[in-house]
Structure formats: structure tokens, C-alpha cells
Design a protein around this motif. Structure first.
Motif, PDB file in Angstrom:
ATOM      1  N   PHE A   1       0.842  -1.207  -0.039  1.00  0.00           N
ATOM      2  CA  PHE A   1      -0.090   0.255  -0.015  1.00  0.00           C
ATOM      3  C   PHE A   1       0.790   1.572  -0.097  1.00  0.00           C
ATOM      4  N   THR A   2       1.756   0.889   0.933  1.00  0.00           N
ATOM      5  CA  THR A   2       2.844   2.655   0.940  1.00  0.00           C
ATOM      6  C   THR A   2       3.430   2.981  -0.637  1.00  0.00           C
ATOM      7  N   GLU A   3       4.078   1.478  -1.076  1.00  0.00           N
ATOM      8  CA  GLU A   3       4.733   1.765  -2.930  1.00  0.00           C
ATOM      9  C   GLU A   3       3.909   2.310  -3.464  1.00  0.00           C
ATOM     10  N   LYS A   4       2.194   2.115  -3.229  1.00  0.00           N
ATOM     11  CA  LYS A   4       1.293   2.512  -4.468  1.00  0.00           C
ATOM     12  C   LYS A   4       0.588   4.062  -4.196  1.00  0.00           C
TER      13      LYS A   4
ATOM     14  N   ILE B   1       3.037   6.067  -2.146  1.00  0.00           N
ATOM     15  CA  ILE B   1       3.712   6.758  -2.963  1.00  0.00           C
ATOM     16  C   ILE B   1       3.568   6.899  -4.825  1.00  0.00           C
ATOM     17  N   LYS B   2       3.296   6.249  -5.415  1.00  0.00           N
ATOM     18  CA  LYS B   2       3.368   5.850  -7.072  1.00  0.00           C
ATOM     19  C   LYS B   2       2.186   7.593  -7.137  1.00  0.00           C
ATOM     20  N   GLN B   3       1.616   6.993  -6.283  1.00  0.00           N
ATOM     21  CA  GLN B   3      -0.359   7.947  -6.810  1.00  0.00           C
ATOM     22  C   GLN B   3       0.570   9.347  -6.121  1.00  0.00           C
ATOM     23  N   SER B   4       0.868   9.582  -5.276  1.00  0.00           N
ATOM     24  CA  SER B   4       1.265  10.965  -4.812  1.00  0.00           C
ATOM     25  C   SER B   4       2.596  11.121  -5.583  1.00  0.00           C
ATOM     26  N   ASN B   5       3.455  11.014  -6.538  1.00  0.00           N
ATOM     27  CA  ASN B   5       4.427  11.432  -7.577  1.00  0.00           C
ATOM     28  C   ASN B   5       3.425  11.813  -8.902  1.00  0.00           C
TER      29      ASN B   5
END
Length: 62
Positions: free
Chosen positions: A50-53, A55-59
Motif C-alpha cells: 500500500f505504501t508503494e502505491k 507514493i506512486k499516486q503522490s508522485n
């Protein structure tokens, strides 16, 4: 080994289960030593995913 250590090691261990269904007590999930560790590792893996997703969404949004 002294007597107090022997006495302590010979005591019974009691565990408390919270997954028992009061309506059907014989069809519950069995409890095995070490299950909580496995569940914690699975939870860590899911949190990492979830954290990876996130961070990807935030970027992507910035």
C-alpha cells in the motif's frame, strides 16, 4: 537449577482465544504457536504494498 526455576518451568500455560464463534464452537480456526508472527509478517507485506502505491499516486499527482 534451583527449585523455583523448576517450579516455574513446570507450570501450565494458558492462552486466550478470541476467534471462537459462540454459536458454533467446534468449527473455529485452530490456533498454532507462531501464527501471530506469520500474520504480522503478512500485515507488514501488505502495508509495504500500500505504501508503494500511495507514493506512486503522490508522485503522479504532483
Amino acid at each position: 537449577m534451583n527449585d523455583t526455576k523448576k517450579e516455574y518451568l513446570n507450570k501450565e500455560e494458558v492462552t486466550i482465544r478470541s476467534d471462537i464463534d459462540s454459536k458454533d464452537i467446534f468449527h473455529t480456526t485452530p490456533y498454532y504457536a507462531g501464527d501471530s508472527v506469520d500474520q504480522h509478517k503478512q500485515l507488514e507485506e501488505v502495508n509495504e504494498m500500500f505504501t508503494e502505491k500511495e507514493i506512486k499516486q503522490s508522485n503522479e499527482n504532483s
